[in-house]
Design a protein around this motif. Sequence first.
Motif, short mmCIF file in Angstrom:
data_model
loop_
_atom_site.label_atom_id
_atom_site.label_comp_id
_atom_site.label_asym_id
_atom_site.label_seq_id
_atom_site.Cartn_x
_atom_site.Cartn_y
_atom_site.Cartn_z
N PRO A 207 57.05 42.97 -30.98
CA PRO A 207 58.28 42.24 -30.63
C PRO A 207 58.60 41.15 -31.63
CG PRO A 207 56.46 41.50 -29.26
CD PRO A 207 55.93 42.66 -30.07
N ASP A 208 59.86 40.74 -31.66
CA ASP A 208 60.22 39.53 -32.38
C ASP A 208 59.68 38.33 -31.60
OD1 ASP A 208 61.51 40.95 -34.35
OD2 ASP A 208 63.51 40.68 -33.48
N ILE A 209 59.23 37.32 -32.32
CA ILE A 209 58.54 36.19 -31.72
C ILE A 209 59.30 34.90 -32.02
CG2 ILE A 209 56.42 34.81 -31.77
CD1 ILE A 209 54.91 37.40 -32.53
N PHE A 210 59.63 34.16 -30.96
CA PHE A 210 60.24 32.84 -31.10
C PHE A 210 59.27 31.82 -30.51
CE2 PHE A 210 63.77 35.83 -30.94
CZ PHE A 210 64.59 35.41 -31.97
N LEU A 211 58.60 31.07 -31.38
CA LEU A 211 57.65 30.05 -30.94
C LEU A 211 58.42 28.81 -30.53
CD1 LEU A 211 54.47 29.52 -30.86
CD2 LEU A 211 54.85 28.27 -33.00
N ILE A 212 58.30 28.39 -29.28
CA ILE A 212 59.13 27.28 -28.82
C ILE A 212 58.77 25.97 -29.51
CG2 ILE A 212 59.57 28.41 -26.60
CD1 ILE A 212 57.74 26.38 -25.28
N ALA A 213 57.52 25.84 -29.96
CA ALA A 213 57.14 24.63 -30.71
C ALA A 213 57.96 24.49 -31.98
CB ALA A 213 55.65 24.67 -31.04
N ASP A 214 58.28 25.62 -32.61
CA ASP A 214 59.06 25.57 -33.84
C ASP A 214 60.54 25.30 -33.58
OD1 ASP A 214 56.83 25.98 -35.38
OD2 ASP A 214 57.16 28.13 -35.65
N GLN A 215 60.92 25.29 -32.31
CA GLN A 215 62.29 24.94 -31.93
C GLN A 215 62.40 23.49 -31.44
OE1 GLN A 215 64.14 27.41 -32.91
NE2 GLN A 215 62.35 28.75 -33.08
N GLY A 216 61.27 22.78 -31.42
CA GLY A 216 61.31 21.38 -31.05
C GLY A 216 60.55 21.00 -29.80
N PHE A 217 59.87 21.95 -29.17
CA PHE A 217 59.05 21.63 -28.00
C PHE A 217 57.75 21.03 -28.53
CE2 PHE A 217 56.35 22.73 -24.26
CZ PHE A 217 57.13 22.15 -23.27
N SER A 218 57.72 19.70 -28.62
CA SER A 218 56.80 19.00 -29.52
C SER A 218 55.48 18.56 -28.90
CB SER A 218 57.51 17.77 -30.10
OG SER A 218 58.05 16.94 -29.07
N THR A 219 55.10 19.13 -27.77
CA THR A 219 53.83 18.73 -27.18
C THR A 219 52.63 19.21 -27.98
OG1 THR A 219 52.50 18.80 -25.15
CG2 THR A 219 53.69 20.81 -25.74
N TYR A 220 51.55 18.45 -27.89
CA TYR A 220 50.24 18.96 -28.30
C TYR A 220 49.74 19.89 -27.20
CZ TYR A 220 50.33 15.05 -31.61
OH TYR A 220 50.68 14.16 -32.59
N SER A 221 48.75 20.70 -27.55
CA SER A 221 48.23 21.66 -26.58
C SER A 221 46.73 21.82 -26.76
CB SER A 221 48.95 23.00 -26.75
OG SER A 221 48.55 23.94 -25.78
N THR A 222 46.11 22.53 -25.83
CA THR A 222 44.66 22.69 -25.82
C THR A 222 43.99 21.35 -26.12
OG1 THR A 222 44.87 25.01 -26.43
CG2 THR A 222 42.72 24.05 -26.72
N THR A 223 44.24 20.42 -25.23
CA THR A 223 43.72 19.06 -25.39
C THR A 223 42.29 18.97 -24.87
OG1 THR A 223 44.57 18.39 -23.23
CG2 THR A 223 46.03 18.10 -25.13
N ILE A 224 41.61 17.93 -25.28
CA ILE A 224 40.32 17.57 -24.68
C ILE A 224 40.58 16.37 -23.78
CG2 ILE A 224 37.98 16.76 -25.05
CD1 ILE A 224 38.02 18.12 -27.77
N GLU A 225 40.37 16.57 -22.48
CA GLU A 225 40.54 15.50 -21.50
C GLU A 225 39.19 15.02 -21.00
OE1 GLU A 225 44.57 17.03 -19.17
OE2 GLU A 225 42.61 17.59 -18.37
N THR A 226 39.14 13.76 -20.65
CA THR A 226 37.98 13.22 -19.96
C THR A 226 38.45 12.07 -19.09
OG1 THR A 226 35.66 12.55 -20.24
CG2 THR A 226 37.28 11.53 -21.71
N MET A 227 37.53 11.50 -18.32
CA MET A 227 37.88 10.38 -17.46
C MET A 227 37.73 9.06 -18.21
SD MET A 227 38.65 12.21 -14.90
CE MET A 227 39.04 10.92 -13.70
N ALA A 228 38.53 8.09 -17.81
CA ALA A 228 38.48 6.78 -18.47
C ALA A 228 37.08 6.18 -18.40
CB ALA A 228 39.50 5.85 -17.83
N ASP A 229 36.37 6.39 -17.30
CA ASP A 229 35.01 5.86 -17.19
C ASP A 229 34.07 6.48 -18.21
OD1 ASP A 229 35.73 4.18 -15.15
OD2 ASP A 229 34.85 5.39 -13.54
N THR A 230 34.26 7.76 -18.51
CA THR A 230 33.41 8.41 -19.52
C THR A 230 33.61 7.75 -20.87
OG1 THR A 230 33.56 10.50 -18.31
CG2 THR A 230 32.87 10.62 -20.62
N ILE A 231 34.85 7.43 -21.21
CA ILE A 231 35.13 6.77 -22.48
C ILE A 231 34.48 5.40 -22.55
CG2 ILE A 231 36.97 5.78 -23.90
CD1 ILE A 231 38.77 8.05 -22.90
#
Length: 350
Positions: A207-231
């Motif tokens: 298929p033809d592919i339209f990546l929404i990030a390349d259209q301006g959907f500017s979020t980061y993804s596949t983040t590493i999250e933790t709790m504030a107490d861990t930090i």
Amino acid sequence: MIRHITRRTRQSGSGRAALAATALGVLVASPFGASAQEAVTFGTNWLAQAEHGGFYQAVADGTYAACGLDVTIVPGGPQVNNRALMLAGKIDFHMGGNMLQAFYAQREGIPVVVVAAMFQKEPQVILTHPGKYDSWESLAGTAPLLIGDNGFNSYYQWMISEYGFTVEQRRPYTFNPAPFLADETSGQQGYVTSEPFAIEREGGFMPDIFLIADQGFSTYSTTIETMADTISERPEAVQCFVDGSILGWVNYLYGDNSAANDLIQKDNPEMTDEQIAFSIEKMKEYGIVDSGETLTLGIGAMTDARNADFYEKMVAAGVIEGGLDITQSYTLDFVNKGVGLELKTTLTGN
């Protein structure tokens, strides 16, 4: 503080061992000592796949262990909620989807903090039949689009506000490609690393592919999250996990990733070599992991300006309310240090 040490190499009869040695050589020195490995659990948000490859790589080649962590990866899945386990203190780190999750947590007063973003681009795409639409704008208001409920309530609202897509052209998506395959005028949501592969297998065409990030959907993804107490309580472990993950991704994309892929397939026996290879190819082709700011700041990079841009877009689209202090939902303390840049140069030659 964890400190960086100079790269060293080791002679070996196998390419895999040599690359592992390179990874360990550029890693951080352990604050815990050689014999004291701190147990850490990391929960992913889906079944094991190439999109988790850097984390598995850092386990497989000893990168996490080199700075004092004994990391266990806990795969997600349809019946698993690893984020809830992190909130309950059962696991240490979680792989988030995109920054909206962190913003929602901030809104609810939940002390979840994003410490790194392994994907510079959200891998969400709209797929269309070859040659049916010549641009992203030509889809707006015309193509029937198969979009799931989560997508409709998030990125599709941005597509409406930013580009003039309509509620009427949306069709519910049940994660079955049959309606898309049957209607050449339609489009379908997907991940650039996954659904195009399935469509090619089932429909016999790419298929033809339209990546929404390349259209301006500017979020980061596949983040590493933790709790504030861990930090606050374990900053050395957080830095080690972030740095190890960054180096893991460098090695996974540009080095010998066979050991990591073995671990992925051990955790997910249905994952094929072909799917893994396709996913890696698309991550590289579209700059999902390594592009833009990462070229100078290192994989995992984040900036205040980009998070603010994404938040403003989501407010304008009515996805989340304004007035939140989103700077409490992430920290830049553990990224943007150039970790992995030297290793990448060593592996790629440029």
